[in-house]
Design a protein around this motif. Structure first.
Motif, PDB file in Angstrom:
ATOM      1  N   VAL A 274      -7.829  -7.840  18.556  1.00 47.82           N
ATOM      2  CA  VAL A 274      -8.821  -8.845  18.907  1.00 47.82           C
ATOM      3  C   VAL A 274      -9.310  -8.543  20.307  1.00 47.82           C
ATOM      4  O   VAL A 274      -8.504  -8.315  21.216  1.00 47.82           O
ATOM      5  CB  VAL A 274      -8.239 -10.271  18.834  1.00 47.82           C
TER       6      VAL A 274
ATOM      7  N   THR B  81     -16.775 -14.685  11.665  1.00 50.65           N
ATOM      8  CA  THR B  81     -15.420 -14.629  12.226  1.00 50.65           C
ATOM      9  C   THR B  81     -15.271 -13.497  13.238  1.00 50.65           C
ATOM     10  O   THR B  81     -14.325 -13.491  14.030  1.00 50.65           O
ATOM     11  CB  THR B  81     -14.402 -14.425  11.108  1.00 50.65           C
TER      12      THR B  81
ATOM     13  N   SER C 186      -3.684  -6.626  13.604  1.00 45.90           N
ATOM     14  CA  SER C 186      -5.102  -6.818  13.908  1.00 45.90           C
ATOM     15  C   SER C 186      -5.318  -6.752  15.394  1.00 45.90           C
ATOM     16  O   SER C 186      -4.437  -7.076  16.187  1.00 45.90           O
ATOM     17  CB  SER C 186      -5.574  -8.178  13.361  1.00 45.90           C
TER      18      SER C 186
ATOM     19  N   ARG D 181     -10.797  -7.732  15.600  1.00 46.37           N
ATOM     20  CA  ARG D 181     -11.597  -8.956  15.560  1.00 46.37           C
ATOM     21  C   ARG D 181     -12.231  -9.156  16.925  1.00 46.37           C
ATOM     22  O   ARG D 181     -11.594  -8.963  17.964  1.00 46.37           O
ATOM     23  CB  ARG D 181     -10.721 -10.155  15.212  1.00 46.37           C
TER      24      ARG D 181
ATOM     25  N   ASP E  14     -14.557 -10.395  12.384  1.00 49.71           N
ATOM     26  CA  ASP E  14     -13.616  -9.392  11.864  1.00 49.71           C
ATOM     27  C   ASP E  14     -14.355  -8.077  11.571  1.00 49.71           C
ATOM     28  O   ASP E  14     -15.424  -8.079  10.942  1.00 49.71           O
ATOM     29  CB  ASP E  14     -12.946  -9.903  10.594  1.00 49.71           C
TER      30      ASP E  14
ATOM     31  N   HIS F 166     -14.076 -11.998  19.421  1.00 48.87           N
ATOM     32  CA  HIS F 166     -14.135 -13.447  19.589  1.00 48.87           C
ATOM     33  C   HIS F 166     -14.543 -13.773  21.019  1.00 48.87           C
ATOM     34  O   HIS F 166     -14.196 -13.044  21.956  1.00 48.87           O
ATOM     35  CB  HIS F 166     -12.770 -14.090  19.292  1.00 48.87           C
TER      36      HIS F 166
ATOM     37  N   LEU G  56      -8.718  -4.006   7.808  1.00 48.70           N
ATOM     38  CA  LEU G  56      -9.128  -4.741   8.983  1.00 48.70           C
ATOM     39  C   LEU G  56      -8.809  -3.896  10.208  1.00 48.70           C
ATOM     40  O   LEU G  56      -7.646  -3.554  10.458  1.00 48.70           O
ATOM     41  CB  LEU G  56      -8.403  -6.084   9.059  1.00 48.70           C
TER      42      LEU G  56
END
Length: 745
Positions: free
Chosen positions: A37, A115, A35, A84, A117, A86, A81
Motif C-alpha cells: 500500500v 479502492t 499486499s 494498493r 488496488d 490510498h 494483487l
C-alpha cells in the motif's frame, strides 16, 4: 512520555503509511508475499518526504520507499494483487477516483479506481522486462480534477528460477597431444543463465561431466577440462566424446541444468617406430633392364601419421650395394629399389641386400621407447636376356700415317656375344659417319683398312662408328666410336708465311735491314720447325743484297751498299731457297720483290715510282687514289651516256616477218629532178615522222602510216606510182635513201 512520543510520530507519518517497506537491494532478502500500500498525503508532506528521501539516497545505505514487487511467471484463476494506492483525502465516501498510467497501465497492470488496488492481469517474465515505471494520481470522481499531484513509483518483477543454463557455443571440439601427462588442460566451456545473477542462486552455475570419465575431468566453477588419465594412446583410441552439464542453484537439488558435448581428438606424436610388413622380399629383374628402372618396392608401416610416419630407406649391407640404390617415396611412404649399374646374368645371377627404414622426425621425449627403425632382407634374382654384342673397349683410338698405302690395315675392333649361345658377330661401318668412304672394315674380323688416300693437312682426325650385329638375331646391335688420327709425314716444302714486298730507300745505308721474312710449313714435325735459308748459287755473290738467319727462325735481308737509284733500277728480285729439317728434307724457292723508293730523312717511304718526281711534293698516296677514282667515275659516266644514245637511235625491231617494211615516203607531187633542191625538205626525208610534230612510239608495233602531203607543191614531171630509188644528192651531200613499193591494205 512514551504515549506522547507515539502520538507525535503518528501525526508525522500518517499521510505516508507504508504497509510494506522494501529493504535496500544490497541485502539478499525477498519481500514478503503481502499486499503493498502506498498512501499519499498533502503536497507539503510529499515535499518533506522527497527531501528526506534525497537525504536517505545520499547515504551509503539507502531506503527505497516507492517500489512494489511482483513475482514473475505467476498464474492463477484471479489476477494477482500487486499493491494498493490510498490517500487520506479519501474518507470512504467514494468521491475519489484513482488513475494509473505508465508502462503496462491498462494492459499488464489494472487499478480499481475506487479502492486503488493494482492487479497484474498478465503473466510477467523478468527476462523480457525487469521493471515497470508507473504514475498514480487521485482525482475527483465527478469532475476528474486532480486532488493532488501525480506520484511515480516502480513495480519490479521478482525473479524465479525459470531458465535453464545454455551453452551458446556448443557443441565444442578440442585437441590434445596423445601421451600427455595427467592434468593437461584441454579446453574450457562456458554456459549462460538468463535468470537474475544478483538475486538468489538462480544463475549460479556448477559444471560436471556426465559422460567421458575416466579420461577427462572438469573444474566445477571455471569449466576447464583436463585429462584425467596419463599417456592416452592415439593409436588405441583417437577420439573421445565428453558430455558436460551446467546446473544452476549452485548445483543443488531443484536447480535447472543444460548440457553440451565436447569432442576431444588426440593429436599424433612420434611414439611408434616403423615396422616392415615382412622380413624378406623377393624380386626378379632381366639383365638388360635400363639403368634407373624401379625393380621393386618395400614398405615399413608406421602407426603414426603425417610427418611422424615419414621414414627414410637405405641399403646398409649386401653384395649388391654398388649395383642397386633405394629412394624414399614421400607420398606412398615406401622405398623404391632401382638399378644403378648394368647387370650381367653370366657373371652373377642373384644378389642379397639388407635395407633399413628409419623415422625422419624423432621426438626426444620418446627416445627411450627404443630405436625408431627396422630392417628387412631383399633378394634379387637376375634373369637371362638376349643381349647385344659387347665390344672389347668402349672407344677405340687408331693412328695411321698420311702416306699409308691403300687397303693397308689401320687397326682392329673386337666384340663378342655375352650370352651363353655366343652368336657370331658381323662388323660394318656406319656410313653416316664416313660419308667420303675413306675406310673399310672386314665384316668377319673387324679389321679397318684404308680406302682412299689421306692428307693430314686437310683433316687430322676421322671419327667413325663401327656397328656389331649378331648374325642369329639382327635386332641385337651395338655401336662403338672409333677415332682415327692421321700422323704427319714430311710431304710439304716450306714457303714464305705471306706475300712479302720490301722497300729500299735511296738514301739507305749499307748493312741496313730491308725486310724480315718468316717461313711456314704445312707439316707438323714432332720437334717443331727449323728452316734453313740460302740464296741461289748464282745470287750468292750479288753486289746488292745479303741475308742473315735470326734466332727466331726468321730471315733478315740487308743492303750491301748505299746509293740505290730508282731512275736506274726501280725493282729488284731476290730468289731465296727455304729448306726444312724433315727426313728427307724438302725445299722451295720464294722470290722477294724489293722496290727502290724515295724516303724522308727519317726513313719514311714517300714514293716508289719514277713518275713521283713530277708530282707536287705535298701530294700523298690518298690524294692519288682520289684522283684515280674520279677519272674512273668520269669514264663510267661517258660510257653510260654513249650507250643510252645508241640505244635511243636504234630502229624498232619487229619479229613478224609479214609486217617488215622499210620506211617509205609517198607523195603525189611532181619532182624537179636532181637539180630541184627546193621541192622538199631533206630533213623530212631523213625523219619523216617529224612532220607536224608526229613522232611514233618505239615500244609498240606501229600500224601502217602515210605521210601527209607536203604543203609546198612543185610543178614538175610527175613520178606517180614510183618509189624513191637510190639517188645521190650531190649539191647538199645527202645520204642515200632507199625505198620500195608498198601496197596499201
Amino acid at each position: 512520555m512514551p504515549e506522547r512520543l507515539a502520538e507525535m510520530l503518528l501525526d508525522l507519518w500518517t499521510p505516508f503509511i507504508i504497509l510494506w517497506i522494501t529493504l535496500p537491494p544490497c541485502i539478499d532478502t525477498a519481500p514478503m508475499n503481502q499486499s503493498q500500500v502506498l498512501m499519499s498525503g498533502s503536497p507539503l508532506e510529499l515535499n518533506r518526504l522527497s527531501e528526506e528521501q534525497r537525504i536517505l539516497n545520499r547515504s551509503k545505505r539507502g531506503w527505497v520507499w516507492n517500489q512494489m514487487f511482483v513475482l514473475e511467471e505467476f498464474s492463477g484463476p484471479e489476477p494477482i494483487l500487486v499493491g494498493r494506492l490510498h490517500t487520506d483525502l479519501d474518507p470512504g465516501s467514494k468521491k475519489i477516483k484513482y488513475i494509473l498510467s505508465g508502462d503496462g497501465a491498462g494492459t499488464i497492470f489494472q487499478i480499481n479506481d475506487v479502492t486503488g488496488d493494482i492487479h497484474a492481469i498478465k503473466r510477467l517474465d523478468r527476462e523480457e522486462k525487469a521493471e515497470y515505471t508507473l504514475t498514480a494520481q487521485a482525482v475527483d470522481w465527478e469532475t476528474n480534477k486532480p486532488l493532488e499531484p501525480p506520484s511515480e513509483f516502480i513495480i519490479k518483477v521478482q525473479d524465479i528460477n525459470d531458465n535453464a543454463p545454455e551453452f551458446l557455443n556448443g557443441p565444442y571440439h578440442a585437441t590434445v597431444p596423445e601421451m600427455s601427462i595427467l592434468g593437461t588442460s584441454v579446453t574450457n566451456v562456458t554456459a549462460t543463465d538468463a535468470d537474475d545473477p544478483v538475486y538468489g542462486n538462480s544463475a549460479k552455475l556448477v559444471y560436471s561431466i556426465l559422460e567421458g570419465q575416466p579420461y577427462f575431468s572438469i573444474e566445477p566453477e571455471t569449466a576447464i577440462i583436463k585429462t584425467a588419465l596419463p599417456n592416452m594412446d592415439r593409436e588405441a583410441k583417437e577420439e573421445y566424446l565428453v558430455v558436460i552439464q551446467a546446473k544452476d542453484m549452485g548445483g543443488h537439488s531443484g536447480g535447472l541444468s543444460g548440457t553440451t558435448t565436447l569432442t576431444v581428438t588426440l593429436t599424433d606424436v612420434n611414439d611408434n617406430p616403423p615396422k616392415f610388413a615382412q622380413s624378406l622380399y623377393h624380386f626378379s629383374v632381366p639383365e638388360d633392364v635400363v639403368l634407373g628402372t624401379a625393380i621393386g618396392r618395400v614398405k615399413a608401416n608406421d602407426q603414426d601419421i603425417g610427418e611422424n610416419a615419414q621414414s627414410s630407406y637405405d641399403i646398409i649391407d649386401g653384395d649388391g650395394t654398388a649395383l642397386f640404390e633405394i629412394t624414399s617415396d614421400a607420398q606412398a611412404q615406401d622405398g623404391i629399389i632401382r638399378l644403378r649399374k648394368p647387370l650381367d646374368f653370366e657373371t652373377k645371377k642373384s644378389y642379397t641386400l639388407k635395407v633399413e627404414a628409419a623415422n625422419v622426425h624423432i621426438d626426444p621425449r620418446f627416445s627411450g621407447r627404443g630405436p625408431f627403425k627396422d630392417t628387412a632382407t631383399v633378394k634379387i634374382v637376375v634373369e637371362d636376356a638376349d643381349e647385344p654384342p659387347v665390344f672389347s673397349s668402349p672407344t677405340y683410338l687408331l693412328e695411321v700415317h698420311e702416306n699409308a698405302a691403300l687397303n693397308s690395315v689401320i687397326g682392329q675392333v673386337t666384340a663378342r656375344d655375352p650370352d651363353i649361345t655366343s652368336s657370331p658377330i658381323r662388323f660394318s661401318i656406319d656410313r653416316h659417319t664416313d660419308l667420303e668412304r675413306q675406310f673399310n672394315i672386314n665384316a668377319d674380323d673387324g679389321k679397318i683398312t684404308l680406302a682412299t688416300p689421306l692428307d693430314r693437312e686437310l683433316s687430322v682426325w676421322h671419327n667413325i662408328t663401327i656397328i656389331a650385329t649378331e648374325i642369329r638375331n639382327h635386332s641385337q646391335i651395338s655401336r662403338v666410336p672409333v677415332a682415327i688420327k692421321v700422323l704427319d709425314v714430311n710431304d710439304n716444302a716450306p714457303e714464305f708465311a705471306s706475300e712479302y714486298e720490301a722497300f729500299l730507300c735511296e738514301n739507305g745505308k749499307p748493312g741496313q735491314v730491308i725486310q724480315t721474312v718468316s717461313a711456314m710449313d704445312k707439316d707438323d714435325p714432332k720437334n717443331g720447325h727449323y728452316f734453313l735459308y740460302s740464296l741461289l748459287p748464282e745470287m750468292v755473290n750479288n753486289p746488292n743484297f745479303t741475308i742473315k738467319k735470326n734466332e727466331d727462325n726468321s730471315l733478315s735481308i740487308l743492303a750491301k751498299h748505299n746509293g740505290f737509284n730508282r731512275q736506274k733500277q726501280e725493282v729488284y728480285l731476290l730468289p731465296i731457297i727455304i729448306s726444312d729439317s724433315g727426313n728427307p728434307p724438302l725445299s722451295s724457292t720464294s722470290t722477294l720483290t724489293i722496290r727502290v723508293c724515295g724516303c724522308s730523312n727519317d726513313g719514311v717511304v714517300q714514293s716508289c715510282n719514277v713518275e713521283a718526281y713530277v708530282l707536287p711534293i705535298g701530294l700523298s698516296m690518298g690524294a692519288l687514289i682520289a684522283i684515280l677514282a674520279c677519272i674512273i667515275l668520269l669514264l663510267v659516266i661517258v660510257v653510260l651516256f654513249v650507250t643510252l644514245r645508241r640505244h635511243k637511235n636504234e630502229p624498232l625491231i619487229i619479229k613478224d616477218d609479214e609486217d617488215v617494211r622499210e620506211n617509205i615516203i609517198r607523195y603525189d607531187d611532181e619532182g624537179g629532178g636532181e637539180e630541184d633542191t627546193e621541192a622538199f625538205d631533206i630533213a623530212t626525208l631523213q625523219n619523216p615522222d617529224g612532220i607536224n610534230g608526229f613522232l611514233p612510239r618505239k615500244d609498240i608495233k606501229p600500224d601502217l602510216q602515210f605521210m601527209p602531203r607536203l604543203q609546198k607543191r612543185v610543178t614538175r614531171k610527175p613520178i606517180t606510182g614510183c618509189c624513191l630509188k637510190k639517188k645521190t644528192m650531190e649539191n647538199n651531200g645527202f645520204n642515200e635513201l632507199r625505198g620500195q613499193d608498198h601496197k596499201r591494205k
